[in-house]
Scaffold this active site. Structure first.
Site, PDB file in Angstrom:
ATOM      1  N   ASP A 208      40.071  17.463 -15.781  1.00 20.07           N
ATOM      2  CA  ASP A 208      38.742  17.182 -15.222  1.00 20.07           C
ATOM      3  C   ASP A 208      37.687  16.947 -16.315  1.00 20.07           C
ATOM      4  O   ASP A 208      36.552  16.588 -16.008  1.00 20.07           O
ATOM      5  CB  ASP A 208      38.292  18.342 -14.320  1.00 20.07           C
ATOM      6  CG  ASP A 208      39.151  18.444 -13.058  1.00 20.07           C
ATOM      7  OD1 ASP A 208      39.778  17.437 -12.675  1.00 20.07           O
ATOM      8  OD2 ASP A 208      39.204  19.545 -12.477  1.00 20.07           O
TER       9      ASP A 208
ATOM     10  N   LYS B  80      42.074  10.259  -9.004  1.00 17.88           N
ATOM     11  CA  LYS B  80      41.129  11.365  -8.799  1.00 17.88           C
ATOM     12  C   LYS B  80      40.062  10.887  -7.802  1.00 17.88           C
ATOM     13  O   LYS B  80      40.296   9.963  -7.031  1.00 17.88           O
ATOM     14  CB  LYS B  80      40.546  11.808 -10.140  1.00 17.88           C
ATOM     15  CG  LYS B  80      41.550  12.553 -11.008  1.00 17.88           C
ATOM     16  CD  LYS B  80      41.893  13.900 -10.392  1.00 17.88           C
ATOM     17  CE  LYS B  80      42.885  14.688 -11.228  1.00 17.88           C
ATOM     18  NZ  LYS B  80      43.371  15.876 -10.513  1.00 17.88           N
TER      19      LYS B  80
ATOM     20  N   ARG C 246      40.950  29.192  -4.055  1.00 20.89           N
ATOM     21  CA  ARG C 246      42.080  30.117  -3.870  1.00 20.89           C
ATOM     22  C   ARG C 246      41.621  31.417  -3.232  1.00 20.89           C
ATOM     23  O   ARG C 246      42.331  32.006  -2.405  1.00 20.89           O
ATOM     24  CB  ARG C 246      42.772  30.357  -5.210  1.00 20.89           C
ATOM     25  CG  ARG C 246      43.574  29.111  -5.642  1.00 20.89           C
ATOM     26  CD  ARG C 246      43.783  29.050  -7.132  1.00 20.89           C
ATOM     27  NE  ARG C 246      44.640  27.922  -7.511  1.00 20.89           N
ATOM     28  CZ  ARG C 246      44.214  26.657  -7.669  1.00 20.89           C
ATOM     29  NH1 ARG C 246      42.937  26.341  -7.471  1.00 20.89           N
ATOM     30  NH2 ARG C 246      45.062  25.706  -8.026  1.00 20.89           N
TER      31      ARG C 246
ATOM     32  N   SER D 168      50.794  19.242 -11.390  1.00 22.80           N
ATOM     33  CA  SER D 168      49.627  19.406 -10.532  1.00 22.80           C
ATOM     34  C   SER D 168      49.537  20.816  -9.980  1.00 22.80           C
ATOM     35  O   SER D 168      50.447  21.295  -9.299  1.00 22.80           O
ATOM     36  CB  SER D 168      49.690  18.404  -9.369  1.00 22.80           C
ATOM     37  OG  SER D 168      48.794  18.800  -8.346  1.00 22.80           O
TER      38      SER D 168
ATOM     39  N   ARG E 239      43.594   9.112  -1.648  1.00 24.64           N
ATOM     40  CA  ARG E 239      44.341   9.865  -2.675  1.00 24.64           C
ATOM     41  C   ARG E 239      45.748  10.235  -2.199  1.00 24.64           C
ATOM     42  O   ARG E 239      45.981  10.444  -1.013  1.00 24.64           O
ATOM     43  CB  ARG E 239      43.530  11.095  -3.089  1.00 24.64           C
ATOM     44  CG  ARG E 239      42.222  10.658  -3.726  1.00 24.64           C
ATOM     45  CD  ARG E 239      41.371  11.820  -4.146  1.00 24.64           C
ATOM     46  NE  ARG E 239      42.018  12.616  -5.179  1.00 24.64           N
ATOM     47  CZ  ARG E 239      41.502  13.739  -5.650  1.00 24.64           C
ATOM     48  NH1 ARG E 239      40.352  14.193  -5.171  1.00 24.64           N
ATOM     49  NH2 ARG E 239      42.125  14.402  -6.594  1.00 24.64           N
TER      50      ARG E 239
ATOM     51  N   SER F 101      38.208  26.004  -8.681  1.00 27.03           N
ATOM     52  CA  SER F 101      39.614  26.308  -8.379  1.00 27.03           C
ATOM     53  C   SER F 101      39.769  27.739  -7.875  1.00 27.03           C
ATOM     54  O   SER F 101      40.514  28.003  -6.916  1.00 27.03           O
ATOM     55  CB  SER F 101      40.468  26.151  -9.641  1.00 27.03           C
ATOM     56  OG  SER F 101      40.489  24.812 -10.043  1.00 27.03           O
TER      57      SER F 101
HETATM   58  C1  S3P Z   1      42.691  21.661  -9.208  1.00 29.30           C
HETATM   59  C2  S3P Z   1      43.662  21.024  -9.917  1.00 29.30           C
HETATM   60  C3  S3P Z   1      43.465  19.740 -10.601  1.00 29.30           C
HETATM   61  C4  S3P Z   1      41.997  19.375 -10.743  1.00 29.30           C
HETATM   62  C5  S3P Z   1      41.187  19.676  -9.525  1.00 29.30           C
HETATM   63  C6  S3P Z   1      41.332  21.125  -9.109  1.00 29.30           C
HETATM   64  C7  S3P Z   1      43.035  22.939  -8.565  1.00 29.30           C
HETATM   65  O1  S3P Z   1      44.143  18.763  -9.860  1.00 29.30           O
HETATM   66  O2  S3P Z   1      41.850  18.021 -11.093  1.00 29.30           O
HETATM   67  O3  S3P Z   1      39.811  19.398  -9.765  1.00 29.30           O
HETATM   68  O4  S3P Z   1      42.114  23.690  -8.184  1.00 29.30           O
HETATM   69  O5  S3P Z   1      44.220  23.231  -8.435  1.00 29.30           O
HETATM   70  P1  S3P Z   1      45.714  18.482 -10.136  1.00 29.30           P
HETATM   71  O6  S3P Z   1      46.319  19.767 -10.571  1.00 29.30           O
HETATM   72  O7  S3P Z   1      46.280  17.989  -8.854  1.00 29.30           O
HETATM   73  O8  S3P Z   1      45.707  17.458 -11.240  1.00 29.30           O
END
Ligand code: S3P
Length: 421
Positions: free
Chosen positions: A307, A334, A18, A159, A115, A14
């Site tokens: 996750d 997912k 970003r 999310s 998705r 994540s």
């Molecule tokens: C993520 C958010 C999650 C997660 C994904 C990474 C992110 O998804 O499942 O692996 O980096 O923002 P959601 O927030 O859409 O559930």
């Protein structure tokens, strides 16, 4: 098996995503140390390069230097942008390109094309972007971006991908974004934007982001991914003896719901904070093999461990009693239908498991897990069942192992490194 040694998990997925986005939109040259270099991270870097960002190749052990284009400097891509298997890349790129006055076609692999994307395009339409849907709620999508309006939005889904997409749209378009979500999801975008000087006011369920005029270039060391560490934690918990140290792991409270659940399962884990990078707390985990008991996971905690449900379900299959995971319907959309596949695969290896629309029940036992597992090329299913295959007498055949490269290319090496017979 004996657990042992000390290991650093790969960079956080994540935070890497970003950092790639914000580095591309920054003024000047940024450097990312220890980024994730997996397929998902490469998909994101590839899409940003196609939009004009200069990003050095993502190679294991190498820092990534990237030259930002500024908030308004991205350029129209030549062909379609292929986000591979990465939902985060697809949703963030939808948000960013919504703020640019050109046409962008976004697609992905067979899993990603299935998705849901309307969770992002619906609020982006409210901001003024328009989209051509070629496949209903899924990809491919053609984005027609341009000037956007400020947004006040109540998201029906918890999310972080939705929050991030909308904040990046607001950032690139120079408009404010206020979002409320039903349950708090991971807050990496909020933290990173704040660390770079932007105004983000947030309480538990709501945030208001006021875009800055520019994003400064930055240097960042990416913390280890707690979601990848979770597989090593589980392997050590299921071992017969020993102790495993996992260093440099991100311990952001919105990400480590699995550690709280494991504590309730009687897992012997200690967490020691060691520092902070760009607003993200980092720590060391010490894990000892444990006799686990069943647990109840509530819908409110699901976003903080979204996750980790595959590996928690595998651990539940070795715990005493019946574990219940409620409010896990999001798992159906997912990288695979994780809810359905967890139940069928646990049964396929001899465990008792059952899935309804939104609930997973797993009854633990100590029979030897044996049988064939269909991963559906989902990296987290492959890793979860590979960990189950380390228990004494296990004989699990995975339908494939390559998918681990989506988030954790060195997974099998690390697993062999931390467990000895
Ligand atoms: C993520 C958010 C999650 C997660 C994904 C990474 C992110 O998804 O499942 O692996 O980096 O923002 P959601 O927030 O859409 O559930």
């Amino acid at each position: 098996m004996i657990a042992g040694g000390s290991i650093v998990p790969p960079g956080d997925k994540s935070i890497t995503h970003r950092a790639l986005v914000l580095g591309s939109l920054a003024d000047g040259t940024s450097a990312i140390e220890g980024p994730l270099t997996s397929l998902d991270a490469r998909s994101m870097a590839g899409a940003l390069r196609a939009l004009g960002a200069e990003i050095a190749p993502l190679r294991p052990g190498r820092r990534v230097v990237l030259r930002g284009r500024g908030l308004r400097g991205l350029t129209a891509p030549r062909g379609s942008l292929d986000c591979g298997n990465s939902g985060t890349a697809a949703r963030f790129i939808l948000g960013i390109t919504a703020a640019y006055p050109f046409r962008t076609r976004i697609t992905g692999d067979a899993s990603l094309r299935r998705r849901p994307m309307r969770r992002v395009t619906t609020p982006l339409r409210l901001m003024g972007a328009s989209f051509e849907e070629e496949n209903g709620d899924g990809l491919p999508l053609v984005v027609h971006g341009g000037r956007l309006k400020p947004l006040e939005y109540q998201s029906p889904t918890a999310s972080a991908q939705v929050k991030g997409a909308l904040m990046f749209a607001g950032l690139a378009a120079g408009v404010s974004v206020a979002i409320r979500e039903p349950v708090r999801s991971r807050d990496h975008t909020e933290r990173m934007l704040r660390a770079l000087g932007a105004r983000v006011e947030a309480d538990d369920l709501a945030l208001r982001f006021t875009p800055p005029a520019t994003i400064p270039a930055f240097d960042l060391r990416v913390p280890g991914d707690p979601s990848s560490a979770a597989f090593l934690v589980a392997a050590a918990l299921l071992a017969d003896s020993g102790e495993l140290e996992i260093r440099g792991v991100g311990v952001n409270p919105t990400r480590i719901g699995f550690l709280k659940v494991l504590e309730r399962m009687d897992a012997a884990i200690t967490v020691s904070p060691t520092g902070e990078v760009l607003g993200e707390p980092v720590g060391t985990l010490l894990v000892r093999p444990s006799r686990l008991r069943a647990v109840r996971v509530t819908p409110e905690e699901v976003p903080s461990l979204i996750d980790e449900i595959p590996i928690l379900a595998v651990l539940a299959s070795r715990a005493e009693g019946t574990s219940v995971f409620r409010g896990v319907e999001e798992l159906r959309v997912k990288e695979s239908d994780r809810l359905g596949l967890l139940a069928t695969n646990l049964r396929a290896v001899g465990a008792a498991a059952e899935a309804t629309t939104d609930t997973l029940r797993v009854t633990g036992g100590d029979a030897r897990p044996r049988g064939k597992v269909e991963t559906a090329r989902d990296h987290r299913l492959a890793m979860a069942f590979a960990v189950l295959n380390t228990v004494r007498g296990a004989d699990i055949r995975l339908s494939e192992r390559k998918s681990v490269a989506v988030s954790y290319p060195g997974f099998f090496d690390h697993l062999a490194q931390v467990l000895h017979s």
